[in-house]
Write an enzyme that holds these catalytic residues in place. Sequence first.
Site, PDB file in Angstrom:
ATOM      1  N   LYS A   1       0.883  -1.171   0.000  1.00 52.58           N
ATOM      2  CA  LYS A   1       0.000   0.000   0.000  1.00 52.58           C
ATOM      3  C   LYS A   1       0.919   1.219   0.000  1.00 52.58           C
ATOM      4  CE  LYS A   1      -1.841   3.042   1.752  1.00 52.58           C
ATOM      5  NZ  LYS A   1      -1.669   4.436   1.243  1.00 52.58           N
TER       6      LYS A   1
ATOM      7  N   GLU B   1       9.158  16.696  14.122  1.00 58.46           N
ATOM      8  CA  GLU B   1       9.721  16.444  12.800  1.00 58.46           C
ATOM      9  C   GLU B   1       9.128  17.416  11.779  1.00 58.46           C
ATOM     10  OE1 GLU B   1       8.599  12.769  10.850  1.00 58.46           O
ATOM     11  OE2 GLU B   1      10.691  12.471  10.275  1.00 58.46           O
TER      12      GLU B   1
ATOM     13  N   CYS C   1      13.858  10.900   6.725  1.00 58.70           N
ATOM     14  CA  CYS C   1      13.662  10.650   8.155  1.00 58.70           C
ATOM     15  C   CYS C   1      14.967  10.720   8.955  1.00 58.70           C
ATOM     16  CB  CYS C   1      13.008   9.293   8.356  1.00 58.70           C
ATOM     17  SG  CYS C   1      13.879   7.977   7.491  1.00 58.70           S
TER      18      CYS C   1
ATOM     19  N   GLU D   1       9.155   1.708  10.850  1.00 59.48           N
ATOM     20  CA  GLU D   1      10.203   2.706  10.568  1.00 59.48           C
ATOM     21  C   GLU D   1       9.512   4.058  10.595  1.00 59.48           C
ATOM     22  OE1 GLU D   1      13.117   1.687  10.463  1.00 59.48           O
ATOM     23  OE2 GLU D   1      13.218  -0.289   9.552  1.00 59.48           O
TER      24      GLU D   1
END
Length: 492
Positions: free
Chosen positions: A182, A397, A291, A257
């Site tokens: 997905k 973030e 990331c 992750e």
Amino acid sequence: MTSYQLFVNGEWRDGGDGSYPVVDPATEQVVGHAPEASAADVEAAVAAAREAFEGWSRTGPGERAAVLHRIADALLARTDEFVPLLQAETGATLRVASSMQVPVAAERFRRYARGALEPAVEPLAPFPVAATPLAAGGLTSAVAARRPVGVVGCITSYNFPIVNLAGKLAPALAMGNTVVAKPAPQDPLGCLKLGEVFRDAGAPPGIFNVVTGSGAATGAALVASPEVDMISFTGSTAVGRRIAADGGHTMKRTLMELGGKGAAIVLEDADLSTAVAAIGSTWTFHSGQICTAPTRALVHASRYQEAVELLARYARALRVGDPLEPTTVVGPVITGQHRDRVESYISGALAEGARLVAGGTRKEHAADSQDLPGTGFYVAPTLLADVTPAMAVAREEVFGPVVAVIPFQDDEEALAIANSTDFGLYDYVFSADTARAYALAARLRTGNVGVNTAQRHPETPFGGFKQSGVGRDGGSYGLAAYSELQSVVWQS
Ligand code: NAD
């Protein structure tokens, strides 16, 4: 305009709930239409993966290796079709799109073709066991054998769509699992096109299926399905948390992750040009939508002024604009909505007292000499100085080309700041004394530490501490991630 289809059981099918446009972040033009999968489509994909599991999990490692090599060959053979598509849907610069997507994804299939041949059975030392009411005594032998988990749902984030997916798909298939992918709603077309590669390679139908959708429902349906044994997820911590909770009902195995807030600790003896180039990757590498980016520069007070000046010079020299121009270094971020989010972190930091040294939102930038293109979702490489660890830009973030510089007085303070966020994915230490850097690494609550480099080592275990993830992939660790350990015990 191409309309893409779902890939289920080796066949193409339209999305049961229609389709939606995928937009080029640089031109704001539609690249193609992605299928909107219905609940029935997800169910069909899971059923196909379940059915294929029986056969695929019983193939020999040599056969799985051969299929994975053929997939790598077939992908490389279509490089000229993939590169422009991936470039357009991600907005990556031509340099990144051509060198860091297709070849890296192909290498992942090759790596796990070799991985399929790695030993999956570990013999344990024979153990003398006394007779018990359970069974006779005697010298007892055992092995720990790695078995496939089953049907794996791979839910991925945007930025490097086929690379992220290959990092899950290749080890999962090598271990004998089957997959329903997905991809992210923003850039799913290359992942759908991987179906062609699987057909070219003569891969058995059903081992790899792709379902897409513009919202959360498609991924949520995979997480809810009792026929999915494992979810391998790359994305934000917020969505990871949701998947962990929802998947708990069916006791899903998870590999997570998640987000990061990388700290680059620059000690007083560091080589600043090395540190600046590494920290600058937050601007130069896919507009900071990475990331692992070193987005917090923690600099020893004695080098702070110098570091801020060098970083500012670096940021101002970067060419922002059309990703197809060979000289462009910083392209757009993925969507207009995401650009607004990144800008809100910049304005928020300024309101909290940070100092804008380079870049800024479109508002500050309008007054600057280097104009941003009027079309496309651009954010200028932004440098914020005098940031404090309590500011949102230092804790949350941003996932954009924004670096926050924070001064520190000694190693203890540097460690405290580095460890002060909820994340723990990738930190960096810059020092002339690598033994000192290594000692500091042991005290960083993070899954990965780069010493004087932002370069990766592909065989290392990759994953996060704290809210940056659960589990590890990378190299042979990736094979372990997609397996269940089974003990087999016998007496002879
Ligand atoms: P996101 O969390 O918004 O979405 C990731 C995926 O989850 C998408 O495919 C999305 O459709 C799907 N999803 C959303 N809601 C869901 C639900 N309820 N159930 C199941 N699936 C659902 O992330 P994003 O914005 O695409 O990507 C950016 C994030 O990804 C950043 O936080 C970044 O740090 C992270 N990321 C992590 C790594 C890593 O390896 N640690 C790598 C790349 C990106």
